[in-house]
Design a protein around this motif. Structure first.
Motif: not given
Length: 93
Positions: A22-23, A37-38, A51-58, A63-66
């Motif tokens: 949510s920007e 969502s992404s 480690l992931t990309n910054a744009h994917s969590v900005e 935030l959840t992981l699978k």
């Protein structure tokens, strides 16, 4: 049980990252724009750090992981974001 092959160990270190964003509305900073969502990928670098990309969590809100082969999503949080190199460090709660 039989130990995992090197290939299986590498594949198990790759995670799917689910993020609700949510920007902020720059003209009205006390409000936020519509949520979206992404999905992206991340990989375990040590312990519970991913480690992931910054744009994917900005602008993350949730935030959840699978893990590969699992249907369970685990809550996660951002430890650091470095936008210039587009890298983020996250961890599982």
């Amino acid at each position: 049980s039989e130990p995992l092959s090197e290939e299986e160990q590498r594949m198990d270190s790759v995670l799917k990252v689910y993020c609700s964003h949510s920007e902020p509305d720059m003209s009205m900073p006390w409000q936020r724009n519509r949520q979206y969502s992404s999905t992206s990928t991340g990989f375990v670098i040590e312990g519970r750090r991913i480690l992931t990309n910054a744009h994917s969590v900005e602008y993350h809100r949730k935030l959840t992981l699978k893990k590969r082969g699992s249907s369970v999503k685990h809550p996660a949080r951002v430890l650091a974001i470095e936008e210039d190199s587009d890298i983020a460090l996250i961890t599982v709660d």
